[in-house]
Design an enzyme around this catalytic site. Sequence first.
Site, PDB file in Angstrom:
ATOM      1  N   GLU A 262       0.843  -1.191   0.000  1.00 34.81           N
ATOM      2  CA  GLU A 262       0.000   0.000   0.000  1.00 34.81           C
ATOM      3  C   GLU A 262       0.881   1.244   0.000  1.00 34.81           C
ATOM      4  O   GLU A 262       1.993   1.208   0.530  1.00 34.81           O
ATOM      5  CB  GLU A 262      -0.877   0.019   1.250  1.00 34.81           C
ATOM      6  CG  GLU A 262      -1.823  -1.156   1.334  1.00 34.81           C
ATOM      7  CD  GLU A 262      -2.706  -1.086   2.574  1.00 34.81           C
ATOM      8  OE1 GLU A 262      -3.823  -0.595   2.459  1.00 34.81           O
ATOM      9  OE2 GLU A 262      -2.249  -1.509   3.647  1.00 34.81           O
ATOM     10  N   ASP A 281      -2.270  -7.541  11.196  1.00 37.79           N
ATOM     11  CA  ASP A 281      -3.311  -6.852  10.440  1.00 37.79           C
ATOM     12  C   ASP A 281      -3.601  -7.544   9.101  1.00 37.79           C
ATOM     13  O   ASP A 281      -4.730  -7.543   8.629  1.00 37.79           O
ATOM     14  CB  ASP A 281      -2.841  -5.396  10.190  1.00 37.79           C
ATOM     15  CG  ASP A 281      -3.927  -4.499   9.637  1.00 37.79           C
ATOM     16  OD1 ASP A 281      -5.110  -4.728   9.967  1.00 37.79           O
ATOM     17  OD2 ASP A 281      -3.606  -3.556   8.880  1.00 37.79           O
ATOM     18  N   HIS A 286      -5.897 -11.717   5.593  1.00 40.74           N
ATOM     19  CA  HIS A 286      -6.029 -11.425   4.159  1.00 40.74           C
ATOM     20  C   HIS A 286      -5.048 -12.241   3.294  1.00 40.74           C
ATOM     21  O   HIS A 286      -5.439 -12.838   2.298  1.00 40.74           O
ATOM     22  CB  HIS A 286      -5.785  -9.939   3.892  1.00 40.74           C
ATOM     23  CG  HIS A 286      -6.749  -9.035   4.587  1.00 40.74           C
ATOM     24  ND1 HIS A 286      -8.053  -9.372   4.815  1.00 40.74           N
ATOM     25  CD2 HIS A 286      -6.594  -7.782   5.101  1.00 40.74           C
ATOM     26  CE1 HIS A 286      -8.665  -8.366   5.439  1.00 40.74           C
ATOM     27  NE2 HIS A 286      -7.801  -7.395   5.630  1.00 40.74           N
TER      28      HIS A 286
HETATM   29  C1  BG6 Z   1      -7.657  -3.868   6.379  1.00 46.70           C
HETATM   30  C2  BG6 Z   1      -6.450  -3.458   7.162  1.00 46.70           C
HETATM   31  O1  BG6 Z   1      -8.191  -5.053   6.884  1.00 46.70           O
HETATM   32  O2  BG6 Z   1      -7.269  -4.044   5.004  1.00 46.70           O
HETATM   33  C3  BG6 Z   1      -5.873  -2.166   6.606  1.00 46.70           C
HETATM   34  O3  BG6 Z   1      -6.816  -3.269   8.535  1.00 46.70           O
HETATM   35  C4  BG6 Z   1      -5.562  -2.323   5.131  1.00 46.70           C
HETATM   36  O4  BG6 Z   1      -4.703  -1.796   7.317  1.00 46.70           O
HETATM   37  C5  BG6 Z   1      -6.766  -2.868   4.387  1.00 46.70           C
HETATM   38  O5  BG6 Z   1      -5.229  -1.037   4.629  1.00 46.70           O
HETATM   39  C6  BG6 Z   1      -6.402  -3.215   2.954  1.00 46.70           C
HETATM   40  O6  BG6 Z   1      -7.558  -3.543   2.245  1.00 46.70           O
HETATM   41  P1  BG6 Z   1      -7.735  -3.134   0.720  1.00 46.70           P
HETATM   42  O7  BG6 Z   1      -9.026  -3.736   0.319  1.00 46.70           O
HETATM   43  O8  BG6 Z   1      -7.721  -1.631   0.680  1.00 46.70           O
HETATM   44  O9  BG6 Z   1      -6.551  -3.705   0.000  1.00 46.70           O
END
Ligand code: BG6
Length: 533
Positions: A262, A281, A286
């Site tokens: 990110e 996190d 994820h």
């Molecule tokens: C969230 C995290 O679950 O997912 C965040 O807590 C992160 O820190 C986010 O930025 C990323 O999700 P996406 O869909 O924006 O890639």
Amino acid sequence: MSTTPNTPESATHTTSGTNDSKVRPGSASSTPSAAGKHPAPPCTLVIFGAGGDLTKRLLMPALYNLSVDGLLDAGMKIIGVNHGQRETAAWRDDLKKSLQQFAADKASTFHTAQFDEKAWDWIAQRLEYMAGEFETDDTFTNLKQRIDAKPGSNVIFYLAVSARFFKPISEHLGKAGLLKEGDGGGFRRLVIEKPFGTDLASARDLNAHILGYAKESQIYRIDHFLGKDTVQSILAVRFANALFEPLWRREYLDHVQITASETIGVEGRGKFYEQTGAFRDMVPNHLFQLLGMVAMEPPNSFDAEAVRDKKADLFDAIQPLTRADVVFGQYETGPAGPGYREEPDVAADSHTETYAAARVFVDNWRWAGVPFYLRTGKRMAARRTEIAVHLKTVPFRLFRDTAVDTLTPNVLTLRIDPTHGTSFDFNVKVPGPMMQIGPVQSAFNYSDFFAEGANVGYETLLYDCMLGDETLFQRADSIETSWAAVENVLHPKDGPLPVHGYPAGNAGPEESDQLLARDGRTWRPLSPAREKK
Ligand code: BG6
């Protein structure tokens, strides 16, 4: 993840004959996101945390999009619970204002050329605000009175609240009898957001607590990555094509790289992030979900339990990570701005990681010995969520007596965000009299073939929850096995893991390059121009 039979709308989208390596758009007709779907059954959606960010940024936009697609039942009702007195009208107005702002913002996933007043009015008429503390009996007595108590009524309780309220809210709901499914067949479902625990012990404890008030089949644990079409499509790419699956194994694949980088920092979430860090996190949730989609065995059907059983097997086969498999980093002041320690609510000597890389092995017949390299971080050189499947090089250097001495291995990249599609890197002969081989890329972009409707990623999750399809939700056992695989990292025996600095706007610490270098491999560049170390 409801499946739709092949209808004329979902028929093949062809490519025109091309002589370059880019796939071109074919049929101009597009497949609407809601093709073939029917409205969900009527239900009352109770949102705890009605005044929070999640409700404003994701749940309401998703409900609006579902309303535009005609996927909500006229009998739907939405009760927003939050502490603090306010009128329903004021809540509605606030929500409308934020929706309109997101709609106008080109960078928002909710961006739309035209805000559909009718779709919003449809939602607005069904909104009802209820003031209430999340931990007091009165709130639940009031709620009970508001919810249509007749047998057969369907209710979803959505916990869009901080994780410390998961236990008290489920307990109060249970004790008030609100989670009891009546003989009339109405459902009562509980949707729980991430983070589900902070390690194995807390996740077990939370599961046991909630399971004391609701059955597993009533619990919908969200990992929003599974709401992304591009993530769901991993199974389609793997199992709807004859080409890939035969290669999808240790004999043909060298390794897999899973990236979720990110460019944003902690965005005012310093307090949460200090406690959590990049690893907790993102990795056991994820990134493991992406790993699950890419590495699970084919299920016998798309039935929720069939899919979740295969995923559970996969998580169970993850070799527990050791400290040698993990690298932590923290962004320091760099081209993209000030360092993490200068963020609000962050300690001046913080050792919280904002970057984590891990080497993961899956101990099963298909994957033994194939490393999966995972990385995630804030303030990195580029925003990119992708899975790059690296094939082994060809077994025989047919071209060794020619000008060709090295060949670039094939890579299939499943692009999840911010671009949506797949790319395949392969080799061709460079035109000319000499035998020269050059790498090329064939790329497919969703937007070339399909009208990508406005989608904030929660539409499918909400819709599936209303339908009772748990495929995209996490089961208690998988949550626990995922945490179990990372126990050595979360509670290391030999003291905390070192956290290495990297300049904000870079590709992570040098130590993360070494994680791959010692296996003779390199990370895919994120953004070559910006990531010089
Ligand atoms: C969230 C995290 O679950 O997912 C965040 O807590 C992160 O820190 C986010 O930025 C990323 O999700 P996406 O869909 O924006 O890639």
